[in-house]
Each structure stands twice: as C-alpha cells, then as structure tokens.
Design a protein around this motif. Structure first.
Motif, mmCIF file in Angstrom:
data_model
loop_
_atom_site.group_PDB
_atom_site.id
_atom_site.type_symbol
_atom_site.label_atom_id
_atom_site.label_comp_id
_atom_site.label_asym_id
_atom_site.label_seq_id
_atom_site.Cartn_x
_atom_site.Cartn_y
_atom_site.Cartn_z
ATOM 1 N N HIS A 312 0.825 -1.203 0.000
ATOM 2 C CA HIS A 312 0.000 0.000 0.000
ATOM 3 C C HIS A 312 0.864 1.260 0.000
ATOM 4 O O HIS A 312 0.586 2.241 -0.705
ATOM 5 N N ALA A 313 1.943 1.248 0.809
ATOM 6 C CA ALA A 313 2.839 2.404 0.874
ATOM 7 C C ALA A 313 3.517 2.643 -0.475
ATOM 8 O O ALA A 313 3.708 3.793 -0.903
ATOM 9 N N ILE A 314 3.893 1.560 -1.161
ATOM 10 C CA ILE A 314 4.523 1.694 -2.475
ATOM 11 C C ILE A 314 3.558 2.329 -3.469
ATOM 12 O O ILE A 314 3.918 3.252 -4.219
ATOM 13 N N VAL A 315 2.285 1.850 -3.470
ATOM 14 C CA VAL A 315 1.280 2.410 -4.375
ATOM 15 C C VAL A 315 1.013 3.876 -4.029
ATOM 16 O O VAL A 315 0.927 4.740 -4.913
ATOM 17 N N GLN A 316 0.888 4.174 -2.722
ATOM 18 C CA GLN A 316 0.626 5.551 -2.301
ATOM 19 C C GLN A 316 1.761 6.485 -2.723
ATOM 20 O O GLN A 316 1.522 7.611 -3.187
ATOM 21 N N THR A 317 3.001 6.018 -2.594
ATOM 22 C CA THR A 317 4.149 6.828 -2.985
ATOM 23 C C THR A 317 4.183 7.054 -4.485
ATOM 24 O O THR A 317 4.525 8.137 -4.971
ATOM 25 N N LEU A 318 3.804 6.010 -5.219
ATOM 26 C CA LEU A 318 3.757 6.130 -6.673
ATOM 27 C C LEU A 318 2.730 7.172 -7.109
ATOM 28 O O LEU A 318 3.005 8.045 -7.938
ATOM 29 N N VAL A 319 1.514 7.092 -6.516
ATOM 30 C CA VAL A 319 0.460 8.056 -6.854
ATOM 31 C C VAL A 319 0.893 9.467 -6.471
ATOM 32 O O VAL A 319 0.681 10.425 -7.219
#
Length: 367
Positions: A312-319
């Motif tokens: 989730h943190a990886i996706v949030q950082t990407l967005v």
C-alpha cells in the motif's frame, strides 16, 4: 493498534520530558495518558524517604528479563504483614503468614504464586514443610480452622532455599479479598509423620538480634505473577511478544548514512527518556531511563528496500509522485518494537516488576 499504543507512549513521554513548556493541565493530561498505557490507575504517592530495598529474587528476574509463569507480564513481591495474630503462634514449627494483595488491579489474573523460604542455620535431618490456605479461621475452644493443603515439600539438610506453590490461595484472595486469612506453615519430622519438627528448619520469625536489613534477606517472600488485561488481549489475539531489547538491538537498525542526503530518509533517531526529568524517580527503581528512539524522515519515490514499505505504501508513494495533490507521501513509522522491563514501588510500598511491550523502536519504515 500496537504501533498506535507505542506512538502514544513515546508522545506522552516526550511531552513530560519537555514539561517546562507545558501548562499544568496539559502536563497532567500527558501524565494520565502515560500512566493509563502503563496499566497504572494513578501515580504512586511521592516518597521523601529512600526507596526500600528490592528483594534479590526480583532483581534477578529484572536482569533476566523473563517472568517464569506462562503468560504473566507482571511480578509483585510481598513480605508477611505482622498482626496481633502472630502472638498465637509462638512456636517455630507452626506459623501463620499474611500477605496483603489488595493493591493488585482488578483486571489482573494470577498466573503463578511462589512462596520462598530460607533454611535455618544448623538444620539437620529430613523434615517436611506443609503449606495450607486458611479458608476459615477457627475459634478457640469452639471450632477448628478449615485448611486446604497447597503444597508439601521435603526439606533436606543440603537445601538452602525452599520454594512452595501458593497459586490457588492467591487466586482465591484476588476473587474474595475479605476471605484472605493467610497461610499456615507447618514443619513436621519426615521420619515420624505427624510429629512437629523439634530442630531448626526454615526461617519464619525475626530474631531479636537481627536488624531489619538482615531479616529482609531471609524472611519468607511471596512472588505473585499476573497477566494484565492489555497483555491478555494481545495474547488472545495471537500477537507474540517481541524480543527483548538487548537481542533486538543486536539485530540492529541498518545504517544508511552512506550519502549525505540519507540523513533525511526515514530512519530511527535517538530519544532517551530520563525518568528523573519526568519526575518519576521517586517510585521507579530501575531503569533510571531508557532509549525509546523515534522514527522520522522522508519516504521518497521509489521506496528503497531498506524502508520496509508495504504494498500500500509503495502504491501511495507512486500516486503521490504523479499527483502530489491527490494523496500525501507514505509516513515514517515504527515497524518493529521491543519491550522493556521496569521495577517500581506501588501504592502499598510493594516492589513490582512489569514487562511493558512496544516501548522501544527497533526499526522504522514507510506505511
């Protein structure tokens, strides 16, 4: 939930340590929050006199970091409370011991109770110690007391310390405090059953020649092991205890200071909590303070492996990297926590050892 509790503990400690900048109401609120998280209903009364000596058995448990009874996270020590009833037991082979457990919080469950005796100098021959719970005291000339046998231990000349099990009595006292009539200790001759021992056996009474310091080292000691509601909830939810801080510290926090900019990356940072600054040194025996640490820093895109980012943190950082206005960056938070042990005096002047979970940050990551 555990991470949130740990963050609340650290925040409350920081607020108290920086108390000079707080008004009284805010400081009091921070202290109440921290005491609640530590499982204490209120702050023990301030003491002007030096702290009483800590029993050696409790110091050894503190140094070891483990409480022997399964599931227990608290150990309390008790000595016999003298009363006028002691005069009814003038002989050495038969004595009543009373332990006041009224200070144990109602949410704690007894997981073990060990009553330890010291052998008397010059003890010879084999004897047997019988330990009874006094369910109902007798009335002279009218009724006999109702006794329940708790333990029976063979005393041999080579034994220096004698340990007995008093768990069932302790559980009854916690459930029915008004029916705590103490324990009856009886020593008989092993070779002549039912005959009272006539030679030295175990120490149950202070001698006129002994000062208080000498008697403290040899008098009977009750260690009560309990589990509080917070620890019980964690255990029932399947949460396992984390490693003790010395072992956790050896695993270490990976250093990533190779580049100058790494100082701004999410990482563990030093925070030492001094209990004297908090104003608690008058009731906390040990430690005098501890390294709590805290997490701070940036969670940049892309997240490096050492930042322990969740999917989730990886996706949030990407967005966030594509559209910063849509979502904030992931946060730098504790991902691994370690317990500490604390020795303190309760309101009744009993020494308590408690293992507190999630008190020291071991590792940080992006969440």
């Amino acid at each position: 939930m555990r991470g949130a509790c740990a963050c609340a503990v650290v925040c409350a400690l920081v607020a108290l340590c920086a108390g000079a900048g707080l008004d009284e109401a805010t400081r009091a609120a921070a202290e109440r929050q921290l005491l609640s998280l530590l499982g204490l209903p209120r702050r023990p009364a301030r003491r002007l006199a030096p702290l009483p000596p800590v029993p050696r058995a409790l110091r050894l448990l503190y140094a070891d970091g483990n409480i022997p009874a399964a599931a227990a996270n608290t150990a309390r020590s008790y000595h016999h409370t003298p009363t006028d009833l002691d005069n009814r037991f003038p002989a050495e082979h038969r004595f009543r011991l009373y332990f006041n457990l009224s200070g144990v919080p109602v949410d704690e469950v007894a997981r073990g109770a060990e009553l330890t005796f010291q052998r008397a100098p010059g003890a010879i021959g084999d004897q047997r110690l019988l330990l009874y719970d006094i369910v109902r005291p007798g009335c002279r000339g009218k009724t006999e007391p109702i006794l329940r046998l708790l333990d029976s231990v063979l005393l041999t000349p080579d034994k220096g310390i004698v340990k007995t099990d008093a768990l069932s009595a302790a559980r009854r006292w916690l459930l029915e405090p008004k029916d705590n009539h103490g324990l009856l200790v009886r020593v008989i001759d092993e070779n002549e059953r039912k005959m009272d021992a006539k030679v030295p056996h175990v120490r149950v009474r202070r001698r006129a020649s002994e000062d208080e310091e000498e008697w403290n080292t040899v008098q009977p000691l009750l260690l009560l092991y309990t589990e509080d509601a917070r620890a019980r909830e964690a255990r029932e939810n399947g949460e396992t205890r984390l490693t003790r801080k010395k072992r956790a510290a050896r695993r270490g926090h990976r250093s990533h200071h190779h580049r100058k900019e790494a100082r701004e990356i999410c990482q563990r940072r030093p925070l030492y909590v001094d209990f004297a600054e908090v104003g608690w040194s008058d009731w906390i025996v040990a430690p005098h303070g501890y390294d709590a640490y805290y997490c701070q820093g940036d969670c940049p895109f892309p997240l490096a492996d050492h930042l322990n980012g969740t999917n989730h943190a990886i996706v949030q950082t990407l967005v966030n990297s594509v559209n910063p206005a849509a979502v904030p960056k992931a946060c730098c938070v504790p991902t691994q926590l370690s317990p500490i042990s604390m020795l303190y005096m309760d309101e009744l002047n009993n020494v308590v050892l408690k293992n507190y979970q999630d008190m020291m940050v071991v590792g940080c990551g992006c969440r």
